[in-house]
Write an enzyme that holds these catalytic residues in place. Structure first.
Site, PDB file in Angstrom:
ATOM      1  N   GLU A 198     -45.521  32.978  26.956  1.00 35.81           N
ATOM      2  CA  GLU A 198     -46.641  32.994  26.019  1.00 35.81           C
ATOM      3  C   GLU A 198     -47.716  33.961  26.489  1.00 35.81           C
ATOM      4  OE1 GLU A 198     -47.642  30.660  22.393  1.00 35.81           O
ATOM      5  OE2 GLU A 198     -45.869  30.908  23.648  1.00 35.81           O
TER       6      GLU A 198
ATOM      7  N   ARG B 166     -42.409  36.994  18.905  1.00 36.26           N
ATOM      8  CA  ARG B 166     -41.404  36.087  18.327  1.00 36.26           C
ATOM      9  C   ARG B 166     -41.111  36.408  16.872  1.00 36.26           C
ATOM     10  NH1 ARG B 166     -41.906  31.296  15.421  1.00 36.26           N
ATOM     11  NH2 ARG B 166     -40.047  29.977  15.495  1.00 36.26           N
TER      12      ARG B 166
ATOM     13  N   SER C  15     -38.164  27.613  16.735  1.00 38.54           N
ATOM     14  CA  SER C  15     -39.359  26.762  16.792  1.00 38.54           C
ATOM     15  C   SER C  15     -38.960  25.379  17.305  1.00 38.54           C
ATOM     16  CB  SER C  15     -40.004  26.659  15.410  1.00 38.54           C
ATOM     17  OG  SER C  15     -39.072  26.139  14.471  1.00 38.54           O
ATOM     18  N   LEU C  16     -39.951  24.535  17.567  1.00 39.78           N
ATOM     19  CA  LEU C  16     -39.719  23.215  18.154  1.00 39.78           C
ATOM     20  C   LEU C  16     -39.937  22.098  17.142  1.00 39.78           C
ATOM     21  CD1 LEU C  16     -41.793  23.778  21.406  1.00 39.78           C
ATOM     22  CD2 LEU C  16     -39.306  23.686  21.276  1.00 39.78           C
TER      23      LEU C  16
ATOM     24  N   LYS D 167     -47.344  23.184  26.440  1.00 38.13           N
ATOM     25  CA  LYS D 167     -47.040  24.057  25.303  1.00 38.13           C
ATOM     26  C   LYS D 167     -48.235  25.001  25.155  1.00 38.13           C
ATOM     27  CE  LYS D 167     -45.529  24.116  20.484  1.00 38.13           C
ATOM     28  NZ  LYS D 167     -46.539  25.046  19.939  1.00 38.13           N
TER      29      LYS D 167
END
Length: 233
Positions: free
Chosen positions: A122, A88, A43-44, A67
């Site tokens: 994505e 993910r 994750s960011l 994003k």
């Protein structure tokens, strides 16, 4: 036109999932199989301060990109063929969604690249599609946002349902494949193979006003493309 398309596919070496030359059979799964990733999908960290970004870069050039607000999916190709697609999940273990990835609107099923290629991106549903789907549902059944709709659609057991949702895959990272280390150059290589890549900008200036201008430009591009986003990376 059909014959011309077949010739073009043979010449370029890649075939898109929505090509009329491809007849992708629908699959119905009893469950989604858990799979261990071949790389960590972390994750960011986040900030609302431009000065934090400048500090993070520490004088180095960088890439600023949208994003995307959907469900992160990792694709793997071997010998030019799509062989796996994984959500993910918890960053180490995800779910096998290959049966649905094959019916995404814009994923290349076959590419002109024979070495192993791993691409993170994505799975999204654009605002146009989201609004169209919601317009056909009663008020108590409408989806709250494109992210929820995309997440549920990618994880369907019946790929016919996923097909009807017009899911798009937006590539934003080459995990393995191509030569060299340039992040942006690798994205361009994906584009040349038929992938839809995330809008991005190279950052070489470190003035706050330049950052703010770049952020606004990217936000405008997302609006123009009907992309759901939840920030800038």
């Amino acid at each position: 036109l059909f014959d011309e398309l077949k010739l073009l596919e043979e010449k370029t070496g890649f075939v898109m999932s929505n090509s009329p030359t491809v007849n992708v059979g629908y699959e119905v799964k009893s469950e989604l199989k858990k799979v261990k990733h071949n790389h960590k999908m972390l994750s960011l960290d986040k900030t609302k301060s431009v000065s934090d970004l400048i500090k993070f870069l520490n004088g180095n050039e960088g890439i600023m990109m949208l994003k995307m607000d959907g469900l992160t999916v990792s694709l793997r190709y071997l010998n030019g063929q799509l062989v796996s697609a994984e959500t993910r999940g918890n960053s180490e273990i995800g779910e096998d969604v290959l049966h649905n990835a094959r019916v995404f609107t814009n994923i290349p099923l076959k590419i002109d690249y024979k070495e192993e290629l791993i691409v993170d991106g994505e799975a999204i549903i654009t605002y146009n599609t989201f609004n169209e789907i919601n317009s056909k549902l009663p008020e108590d059944k409408k989806y709250k946002n494109p992210r929820n709709l995309a997440s549920g659609s990618v994880r369907q057991l019946d790929s016919k349902i996923a097909k009807d949702r017009n899911i798009r895959f937006i590539a934003w990272k080459v995990v393995k494949g191509f030569y060299g280390n340039d992040f942006h150059d690798k994205l361009i290589c994906l584009y040349d193979l038929g992938f839809e890549i995330v809008p991005c900008m190279e950052i070489k200036s470190f003035k706050e006003c330049d950052f703010e201008e770049a952020i606004e430009e990217l936000k405008e591009e997302a609006k123009f493309l009907n992309y759901p986003i939840d920030g800038i990376v």
